[in-house]
Design a protein around this motif. Structure first.
Motif: not given
Length: 349
Positions: A8, A204, A213, A234, A304, A306
């Motif tokens: 990330k 995002r 993703p 995601e 995550d 997203a």
């Protein structure tokens, strides 16, 4: 995710900015810098043909890797004019700025040490233990112990936000299905007459833009595993599932990811985090659910990094993060799906 901070942190700005950078229409336009070491270095330019025609001019190539300020900082790159990008063009006054982010210098697990450290001897252009230092573009040059960006000068040396010297590998799973009516029939576009394709898009958290993703390839991890893992994290929120739910999810994903697929693009990415010595590469792969039955049994749930996730109709009206729309356009062309109202959707000659 395994090594989640790796994925990330590196992926935060964008991986799939690839094609705006080095869209080349033939082997004849291979840059001398990319091909100097061996003929295999030109594989990048040959592979780029499948995505060429978006921004084929010199002025539009290698742009994002020369933008300032550098992401997450106030650092200004040295300006690199279009005619000075190629390494073979002599430029004795070239004076790039040196910058590596504090987060990288802190020595996290996902980052290399500084190139000057005595106990660090990276094996560039080959598999270095669990770290893949080979480029999907072929051989890259190493000068004074530092790898050189195969696309040319960026105005900045060091690693910036990138953990690895040389290529930093990522993966982008593009999951598609046909848009259908309530009776299960494919829906065609009224003007183009072609079936409408949909793909799974995430919004995002970092920038609020819709995107494919995706994430970074962990050391020792196969690209195929990264593609499945990132989609699960995601688009299906797999990190928050119970052990039993994760097992059930994996079984369903196996059906999707074990079928035939299309490699849409793999290679260098024109990314604003790139430097003269570190750069992004990605592999974008399309997994298509022809009947829709597999994805009908999976509930989309953002997870995550997203914020949201949904099925999105594919067309030239898409406004996506970075150059993700170019990957999606290629999927539409390969699947002979609707892209624009014009009858021809192929790349210009």
């Amino acid at each position: 995710m395994a090594g989640g901070f790796l994925g990330k942190t590196l992926y935060a700005v964008s991986l799939s900015v690839a094609l705006a950078s080095v869209t080349v229409k033939s082997l004849g336009s291979c840059s001398v810098a990319a091909c100097r070491n061996s003929l295999s270095s030109c594989r990048f330019h040959v592979n780029s043909n499948m995505m060429s025609g978006f921004n084929g001019t010199k002025e539009n190539s290698h742009n994002k890797a020369r933008t300032s300020p550098y992401p997450g900082s106030k650092v200004q790159r040295s300006q690199v004019p279009n005619d000075k990008v190629d390494w073979l063009v002599e430029w004795h006054d070239y004076n790039p700025v040196e910058y590596t982010a504090v987060s990288v210098l802190a020595g996290p697990q996902w980052a290399d040490p500084q190139i000057t450290e005595s106990n660090f001897s990276p094996k560039f252009n080959e598999k270095d233990g669990q770290v893949e230092r080979k480029s999907q573009n072929g051989l890259y040059e190493v000068k004074n112990g530092r790898p050189r960006n195969p696309a040319g000068r960026t105005g900045l040396v060091g690693r910036g936000l990138l953990g690895r010297w040389g290529p930093n590998h990522a993966a982008d799973p593009i999951i598609t299905r046909w848009k259908r009516d309530r009776s299960g029939n494919k829906i065609t576009h009224p003007i183009s007459g072609k079936n409408i394709l949909q793909f799974v898009a995430i919004k995002r958290k970092d920038c609020g833009e819709w995107a494919i993703p995706g994430g970074m390839v962990d050391p020792g991890e196969k690209i195929s595993a990264t593609l499945k893992r990132e989609f699960g994290e995601e688009a299906l929120n797999s990190l928050q599932k119970s052990s039993a739910e994760k097992r059930e999810l994996q079984e369903k994903l196996q059906k999707l990811f074990n079928q035939e697929h299309l490699v849409i693009y793999k290679g260098y990415v024109d990314d604003p985090r790139n430097t003269d010595n570190a750069w992004m590469e990605t592999e974008a792969v399309n997994y298509h659910d022809e009947t829709g039955e597999i994805m009908d049994n999976l509930t989309l749930e953002a997870g995550d990094d997203a914020g949201k996730v949904k099925w999105m109709d594919i067309s030239d009206k898409l406004k996506l993060y970075a150059s993700h729309a170019q990957f999606i356009k290629s999927v539409a062309e390969k699947r002979d799906a609707h892209w624009s109202k014009d009858s021809e959707t192929g790349c210009p000659g």
